[in-house]
Design a protein around this motif. Structure first.
Motif, short mmCIF file in Angstrom:
data_model
loop_
_atom_site.label_atom_id
_atom_site.label_comp_id
_atom_site.label_asym_id
_atom_site.label_seq_id
_atom_site.Cartn_x
_atom_site.Cartn_y
_atom_site.Cartn_z
N LEU A 259 0.82 -1.22 0.00
CA LEU A 259 0.00 0.00 0.00
C LEU A 259 0.85 1.27 0.00
O LEU A 259 0.34 2.35 0.25
CB LEU A 259 -0.92 0.00 1.23
CG LEU A 259 -1.85 -1.21 1.37
CD1 LEU A 259 -2.66 -1.12 2.66
CD2 LEU A 259 -2.79 -1.33 0.18
N ILE B 225 -9.18 -3.29 -3.63
CA ILE B 225 -7.84 -3.83 -3.39
C ILE B 225 -7.91 -5.35 -3.53
O ILE B 225 -8.65 -6.01 -2.79
CB ILE B 225 -7.32 -3.45 -1.98
CG1 ILE B 225 -7.16 -1.93 -1.88
CG2 ILE B 225 -6.00 -4.14 -1.68
CD1 ILE B 225 -6.76 -1.46 -0.50
N CYS C 140 -4.71 -1.82 -6.41
CA CYS C 140 -3.46 -2.51 -6.14
C CYS C 140 -3.79 -3.90 -5.61
O CYS C 140 -4.96 -4.25 -5.43
CB CYS C 140 -2.61 -1.74 -5.12
SG CYS C 140 -3.36 -1.65 -3.48
N SER C 141 -2.76 -4.68 -5.38
CA SER C 141 -2.94 -6.03 -4.84
C SER C 141 -2.21 -6.14 -3.51
O SER C 141 -1.22 -5.43 -3.25
CB SER C 141 -2.42 -7.08 -5.81
OG SER C 141 -1.03 -6.91 -6.03
N GLU D 34 -12.00 -6.02 -1.61
CA GLU D 34 -12.16 -6.01 -3.06
C GLU D 34 -13.39 -5.22 -3.51
O GLU D 34 -13.34 -4.50 -4.51
CB GLU D 34 -12.23 -7.45 -3.58
CG GLU D 34 -10.90 -8.18 -3.43
CD GLU D 34 -10.94 -9.61 -3.94
OE1 GLU D 34 -9.89 -10.25 -3.97
OE2 GLU D 34 -12.04 -10.08 -4.31
N THR E 122 -0.38 3.75 -2.70
CA THR E 122 -1.81 4.03 -2.78
C THR E 122 -2.14 5.35 -2.09
O THR E 122 -1.39 5.81 -1.22
CB THR E 122 -2.62 2.90 -2.13
OG1 THR E 122 -2.19 2.73 -0.77
CG2 THR E 122 -2.44 1.60 -2.88
N LYS F 10 -5.30 3.82 1.84
CA LYS F 10 -4.39 3.08 2.72
C LYS F 10 -4.93 3.03 4.15
O LYS F 10 -4.93 1.98 4.80
CB LYS F 10 -3.01 3.73 2.70
CG LYS F 10 -1.97 3.02 3.55
CD LYS F 10 -0.61 3.69 3.45
CE LYS F 10 0.40 2.97 4.34
NZ LYS F 10 1.75 3.59 4.24
N PHE G 92 -9.08 -2.97 -9.99
CA PHE G 92 -8.38 -2.92 -8.71
C PHE G 92 -7.26 -1.88 -8.72
O PHE G 92 -6.53 -1.73 -9.69
CB PHE G 92 -7.81 -4.30 -8.38
CG PHE G 92 -8.88 -5.35 -8.19
CD1 PHE G 92 -9.70 -5.32 -7.07
CD2 PHE G 92 -9.07 -6.35 -9.12
CE1 PHE G 92 -10.68 -6.27 -6.89
CE2 PHE G 92 -10.05 -7.31 -8.95
CZ PHE G 92 -10.86 -7.27 -7.84
N ALA H 216 -7.91 0.70 4.32
CA ALA H 216 -7.49 -0.70 4.23
C ALA H 216 -6.91 -1.17 5.56
O ALA H 216 -7.24 -2.26 6.05
CB ALA H 216 -6.49 -0.88 3.11
#
Length: 614
Positions: free
Chosen positions: A143, A607, A584-585, A602, A146, A151, A582, A154
């Motif tokens: 992250l 994410i 990021c992963s 998700e 991001t 962030k 998405f 998340a």
């Protein structure tokens, strides 16, 4: 005041007297009942449950507790004592299917120990806690680039999940199995590893394991002993990345990503059970090591060079689509060539030069801020056998080698290659093929071949069996799903602490592969029965197996009438669309219940969450 107090005391005494009378009455009634109904029985302790402070009863409780404490102390001493190198079978009458475990060591293991090992090296015991450190590190790493709002959201979701998470009440290993696993780990003279092909589990003497690896590493034609401090590569990477940053070729985020890992690659060995003397294959473990970020960075630049390769097979499904419509002449035969130790025999500098040449021809660098020198320096820094670049560089080199040296068999639609396995349709007979391979091996260089010729019009390639069949005076290839004799008849153990979707997808993917590969309906049912047997041995519930296989067959049948090209286009569009959705992963260690966190990240924050396993 005194009068009130005296009256209260008298009342309490009166109540107590009534209670004692009631107790004595009940005692008398019960004593009379027991003695009348059971005259032969001893009655001295019949009513001890009424008086908990009976001295005799209290002594018995103390004695029972002392005995329990003594047993616990003995067990503790026994656990702390060194474990023997060999163990006896607990119950020799019980037999388990441990056919996927091959013990070639000198240490005898009991059937119960083999049963624990047969669960598989990918078997994950139920986690009893969340790996907070790994979770925090992965969050910060993934992250990093991001937006702060995303962030924070998340991290908030992940923190909430960790706080609410509770240790599971059910575990996939009982106390006895856990104890057996500790016993196995305490045996210092063995190593437990996976075989090179087939997925079987091999138990070897540790000395034999190291000797076979050292025998490979001592081959100076392939390996070179490092004379300088291996950590110097970190300095070289930092130097190159800093230079590119100053030239505005990369961003600060790129620099952080490319220099984020300090761990060096490691090697391990996989024994080749299908060969004499069980030689060892060296495997480099470079995942999440110092060269991983830079190799992934370069891979994104050169991956489009795969379009310049001819006759390269991506996977079994791709191979089946290609080979289905191939027709043979009556004088043509099936044969295969196997490249010996491909990755370790690829000349690195030559492979890099060929890659740069094709990159230059593709005009790919015209749209990038990097020069050929930049790419070459990054390739030299990044290239380690076993990392992301190894397959594509090996493919590029072998494509060039094939064009230069395999003239006799390098015929379009007559040759296909998957990594180090080459399938050819040739007019040579077996004797001529052996001579041809012998001549190839005389060519100066490190690339060497072995060959296999068809038997009874059949040959095995990848996980398919190809059979020449004549239909309407035309020779075509009949394709069937194939499992090698050395292959383990197990898949991921159903009891393993993996996500449910992973287990379901294993069944669906295997079923789909059989339906795509095996064309004959009778053979198809036989292969599906083999799959059922494998799944049952992997502890999958029968109802779950039948449900997933039936569901997959229905989906496959409904899609069969659609155009393959159309399906591929739609699948590609959906895949690209999903990837674009998405931001990021993120990869986190899996614990039961994490599917809820996956859905929230998700759907709510876009994410993509992946699970990692020990």
């Amino acid at each position: 005041m005194y009068k009130i107090r005296n009256n209260t005391l008298q009342h309490k005494q009166k109540q107590l007297r009534y209670i004692n009378i009631e107790i004595n009455t009940q005692n008398s009634i019960l004593n009379h009942y027991f003695k009348t109904s059971q005259p032969t029985r001893q009655h001295q302790d019949d009513l001890r449950w009424i008086n908990k402070f009976n001295e005799n009863f209290e002594n018995k409780l103390i004695e029972k507790r002392d005995k329990k404490i003594k047993t616990l102390k003995e067990n503790q001493v026994q656990e702390q004592s060194p474990k023997p190198q060999t163990t006896k079978t607990m119950n020799s009458k019980i037999t388990y299917d441990t056919s996927n475990v091959i013990n070639i060591s000198k240490i005898h293991l009991s059937q119960e120990q083999l049963k624990v090992i047969s669960k598989g090296l990918k078997f994950v015991p139920t986690p009893r806690s969340i790996n907070t450190i790994t979770t925090v590190v992965n969050c910060e790493k993934s992250l990093f680039s991001t937006p702060k709002l995303i962030k924070s959201a998340a991290i908030s979701e992940i923190s909430t999940f960790i706080q609410k998470w509770r240790k599971p009440t059910k575990f996939n290993m009982n106390k006895e199995e856990t104890k057996l696993l500790k016993e196995i780990k305490s045996i210092q003279d063995i190593v437990i590893i996976q075989a090179d092909k087939g997925g079987k589990i091999v138990i070897m003497n540790k000395n034999d394991y190291f000797n076979k690896i050292e025998e490979k590493l001592n081959d100076l034609n392939v390996y070179e002993q490092v004379k300088n401090d291996p950590t110097i590569i970190k300095t070289e990477i930092n130097k190159k990345v800093t230079k590119m940053l100053k030239q505005n070729k990369i961003t600060d985020q790129n620099k952080y990503y490319l220099t984020s890992i300090d761990d060096l690659p490691k090697i391990r060995g996989q024994p080749k059970l299908h060969k004499i003397d069980t030689p060892m294959r060296i495997v480099t473990c470079s995942r999440d090591t110092i060269t991983s970020p830079i190799s992934q960075f370069i891979f994104r630049i050169i991956k489009e060079l795969r379009t310049t390769l001819s006759g390269v097979v991506c996977n079994t499904s791709n191979f089946i689509k290609i080979i289905t419509d191939v027709k043979l002449n009556q004088d043509e035969h099936l044969a295969s060539l196997d490249i010996q130790d491909l990755y370790t025999n690829i000349p690195v500098n030559k492979a890099i030069d060929i890659t740069l040449k094709r990159l230059d021809e593709s005009k790919k660098l015209d749209n990038l801020p990097f020069t050929k020198t930049d790419i070459k320096e990054l390739l030299i820094l990044a290239f380690t056998y076993g990392n992301t670049l190894s397959p594509i560089l090996a493919d590029i080199y072998m494509d060039e080698y094939q064009k230069q040296h395999l003239h006799e068999v390098n015929i379009p639609n007559k040759i296909w290659r998957y990594v180090d396995d080459i399938l050819i349709i040739t007019k040579m007979n077996k004797t001529q093929l052996d001579k041809y391979v012998n001549d190839l091996n005389k060519i100066r260089g490190t690339i060497k071949f072995t060959s296999e010729f068809e038997q009874n019009d059949q040959i095995n390639y990848l996980d398919t069996m190809l059979t020449k069949t004549i239909i309407n005076n035309e020779t075509i290839l009949k394709i069937r799903w194939f499992r090698k004799d050395t292959a383990a008849d197990r898949l991921l153990n159903y009891e393993s602490s993996h996500g449910k979707s992973i287990k379901n997808n294993i069944v669906k993917n295997m079923t789909t592969r059989i339906l795509e590969t095996t064309q004959d309906n009778i053979d198809q049912q036989e292969d599906l029965n083999k799959l059922r047997s494998m799944l049952l041995k992997s502890n999958y519930p029968l109802k779950e197996i039948e449900k997933l296989i039936k569901q997959t067959c229905q989906e496959f049948k409904s899609n069969k009438n659609k155009s393959n090209d159309k399906n591929d286009d739609i699948a590609g569009q959906i895949k690209d669309k999903n990837n674009d959705e998405f931001i990021c992963s993120l990869t986190l260690p899996y614990v039961p219940g994490m599917e809820v966190l996956k859905r929230r990240l998700e759907k709510k924050l876009k994410i993509k969450l992946f699970f990692s396993y020990p």
